[in-house]
Design an enzyme around this catalytic site. Sequence first.
Site, short mmCIF file in Angstrom:
data_model
loop_
_atom_site.label_atom_id
_atom_site.label_comp_id
_atom_site.label_asym_id
_atom_site.label_seq_id
_atom_site.Cartn_x
_atom_site.Cartn_y
_atom_site.Cartn_z
N ASN A 11 44.63 53.65 34.49
CA ASN A 11 43.38 54.32 34.87
C ASN A 11 43.09 53.95 36.32
O ASN A 11 42.67 52.83 36.59
CB ASN A 11 42.26 53.86 33.93
CG ASN A 11 40.91 54.40 34.33
OD1 ASN A 11 40.82 55.30 35.18
ND2 ASN A 11 39.86 53.88 33.70
N LYS A 13 40.86 55.08 38.27
CA LYS A 13 39.43 55.16 38.58
C LYS A 13 39.21 55.86 39.93
O LYS A 13 39.97 56.77 40.27
CB LYS A 13 38.80 53.77 38.56
CG LYS A 13 39.12 53.01 37.28
CD LYS A 13 38.29 51.79 37.08
CE LYS A 13 38.81 51.03 35.88
NZ LYS A 13 37.97 49.94 35.48
N HIS A 100 35.21 55.81 28.02
CA HIS A 100 35.41 54.61 28.85
C HIS A 100 34.07 53.93 29.09
O HIS A 100 33.04 54.59 29.26
CB HIS A 100 36.07 54.98 30.19
CG HIS A 100 36.55 53.78 30.91
ND1 HIS A 100 35.71 52.99 31.67
CD2 HIS A 100 37.76 53.18 30.96
CE1 HIS A 100 36.40 51.97 32.16
NE2 HIS A 100 37.66 52.06 31.74
N GLU A 102 32.78 52.56 31.57
CA GLU A 102 32.04 52.93 32.79
C GLU A 102 31.32 54.26 32.61
O GLU A 102 30.25 54.47 33.17
CB GLU A 102 33.01 52.96 33.98
CG GLU A 102 33.37 51.54 34.41
CD GLU A 102 34.79 51.35 34.89
OE1 GLU A 102 35.42 52.32 35.32
OE2 GLU A 102 35.27 50.20 34.82
N GLU A 172 38.55 48.00 24.58
CA GLU A 172 38.30 47.40 25.88
C GLU A 172 36.98 46.65 25.84
O GLU A 172 35.91 47.27 26.01
CB GLU A 172 38.23 48.48 26.96
CG GLU A 172 39.47 49.33 27.05
CD GLU A 172 39.60 49.97 28.42
OE1 GLU A 172 40.57 49.65 29.11
OE2 GLU A 172 38.72 50.75 28.80
N GLY A 178 37.82 44.65 34.60
CA GLY A 178 37.68 44.44 36.05
C GLY A 178 37.12 43.08 36.42
O GLY A 178 36.74 42.85 37.56
N SER A 218 41.53 43.59 32.16
CA SER A 218 42.24 42.62 32.99
C SER A 218 43.64 42.30 32.46
O SER A 218 44.10 41.16 32.55
CB SER A 218 41.40 41.35 33.17
OG SER A 218 40.16 41.66 33.76
C1 PEP Z 1 39.91 49.84 32.48
O1 PEP Z 1 39.08 50.20 33.29
O2 PEP Z 1 40.24 50.60 31.58
C2 PEP Z 1 40.47 48.49 32.64
C3 PEP Z 1 41.06 47.95 31.63
O3 PEP Z 1 40.32 47.90 33.87
P1 PEP Z 1 40.96 46.48 34.35
O4 PEP Z 1 42.39 46.46 33.89
O5 PEP Z 1 40.81 46.48 35.81
O6 PEP Z 1 40.16 45.42 33.66
#
Ligand code: PEP
Length: 256
Positions: A11, A13, A100, A102, A172, A178, A218
């Site tokens: 992703n 973003k 997601h 966000e 997630e 992040g 992460s």
């Molecule tokens: C995500 O936004 O789906 C995600 C897992 O981000 P990150 O790997 O940066 O934590």
Amino acid sequence: MANRKKYVGGNWKMNLNKEEAVALAKALAEKVTAEAPCEVAICPPFVYLDAISQALCEAGNKTLKLGAQDFWTEGNGAYTGEISLSQLKDVGVSVVLTGHSERRHVIGETDVLINEKNLKALEAGMEVIFCIGEKLEQREAGQTDAINAAQLSYGLAGVSAEQMKNIIIAYEPVWAIGTGKTATPEDAQKAHKAIREHLAAMYGKEVADGVRIQYGGSMKPANAGELMGQEDIDGGLIGGAALKADDFMGIVEAAK
Ligand code: PEP
């Protein structure tokens, strides 16, 4: 242990400019071949989808899937700023993200809208990576499994057992996205197992055993192998580490 092919999604973003995005896609197109140990999708920003689709075509790559980070539920019309599923298909998109964190917690998408998006995307023949996960305060209150179960029940309302073949769940935990903080493999496995049990309650064991459940938050090459080595973790949804070809490929290779 069920025979589920692992699945890694990137992703991107709202990152990269056009040159960087196309260069990253080209680098991945060279490395993600039919021999890749897992299915792989990338979800670049909307404005670069067409150029990346063409780059994948020119590279002769039919393995790397192209995904979109969002879409609108209607086919066409007066929806200023939005993009439809048919427009995405038109430029070669076959995968979409929904739910997601966000979009839930920053943009304000509700479970009702996410459910509508899941239904419309499946109807349109898209593969759907449906994201769920708890916030830190919910985890600390011991609500992780209940939040995941509720998001699954709302988000999948009206989705048939047959359509579940095109759903990938991405668990997630919001506090891990992040932030550099990752759930321990044991904690992640516990949440994934509970998610699969809830899917079994909704659809029966056979369907639940076939659903890929990615971990996201992460994930990086250094922790991907241990996370994906857990019984119910079937891949990853990757943010930050999806922006560098070597890091992303390190995770793809860890799916072996
Ligand atoms: C995500 O936004 O789906 C995600 C897992 O981000 P990150 O790997 O940066 O934590």
